[in-house]
Design a protein around this motif. Structure first.
Motif, PDB file in Angstrom:
ATOM      1  N   TRP A  46     -38.862  16.214 -13.739  1.00 30.41           N
ATOM      2  CA  TRP A  46     -40.230  15.746 -13.993  1.00 30.41           C
ATOM      3  C   TRP A  46     -41.147  16.208 -12.870  1.00 30.41           C
ATOM      4  CZ3 TRP A  46     -41.477   9.798 -14.280  1.00 30.41           C
ATOM      5  CH2 TRP A  46     -42.784   9.607 -14.734  1.00 30.41           C
ATOM      6  N   GLN A  85     -36.716  14.693 -20.121  1.00 30.11           N
ATOM      7  CA  GLN A  85     -36.515  13.659 -21.138  1.00 30.11           C
ATOM      8  C   GLN A  85     -35.029  13.381 -21.424  1.00 30.11           C
ATOM      9  OE1 GLN A  85     -38.612  12.469 -25.260  1.00 30.11           O
ATOM     10  NE2 GLN A  85     -38.112  14.603 -25.094  1.00 30.11           N
ATOM     11  N   LEU A 106     -38.383   6.981 -18.316  1.00 29.90           N
ATOM     12  CA  LEU A 106     -38.282   7.581 -19.645  1.00 29.90           C
ATOM     13  C   LEU A 106     -39.547   7.323 -20.463  1.00 29.90           C
ATOM     14  CD1 LEU A 106     -36.710   9.099 -21.823  1.00 29.90           C
ATOM     15  CD2 LEU A 106     -35.646   6.909 -22.452  1.00 29.90           C
ATOM     16  N   ARG A 153     -42.002  10.243 -21.935  1.00 31.62           N
ATOM     17  CA  ARG A 153     -42.307  10.311 -23.373  1.00 31.62           C
ATOM     18  C   ARG A 153     -43.791  10.154 -23.638  1.00 31.62           C
ATOM     19  NH1 ARG A 153     -36.988   7.236 -25.875  1.00 31.62           N
ATOM     20  NH2 ARG A 153     -35.674   9.096 -25.804  1.00 31.62           N
TER      21      ARG A 153
END
Length: 140
Positions: free
Chosen positions: A98, A107, A127, A131
């Protein structure tokens, strides 16, 4: 290796002590807020003991905390590849990806970490953030 068990006698520039000493000092530096110094020391320890999960995890944490995200992702991935039951390594891998900007790649390891430990709020939060970022990008 030198007769006293220290590697540094054969390699100039190597820190004093043995691998376990490097690990202990690296962990202490990490706890004291010196992640870059910890990473440098733990890299030596990991090179000497590449199969040590605890050294590799400490190195990955030090790399992440010193903003060496690509390197941290490599270290966390090594842990996951060696032991797919390491939920923390999946979490670290996801966070590292990330931070490198690989939101899509982050992810899956985060989802695996959450599947392994649905009660871990940090995993769930990371998470959900990944998302949400991906949804926002698709809506643009």
């Amino acid at each position: 290796m030198a007769q006293d068990g220290n590697v540094n006698d054969e390699m100039p520039g190597t820190p004093g002590g043995g691998v376990y000493d490097w690990y202990q000092r690296g962990v202490k530096l990490l706890k004291e807020g010196s992640p870059a110094a910890a990473a440098a020391l733990l890299e030596r320890a990991a090179a000497a003991e590449p199969e040590s999960r605890s050294i590799l995890e400490a190195l990955a944490r030090a790399q992440f905390n010193s903003r060496q995200y690509a390197e941290a992702a490599v270290s966390f991935r090594q842990i996951v590849d060696a032991n797919p039951a390491e939920d923390y390594a999946y979490f670290g891998l996801g966070l590292s990806l990330w931070r490198t900007g690989d939101i899509e790649g982050a992810q899956e390891p985060l989802a695996i970490a959450v599947a392994m430990r649905p009660d871990e709020g940090n995993y769930v939060s990371a998470l959900n953030s990944v998302r949400a970022t991906l949804r926002a990008r698709r809506e643009m």
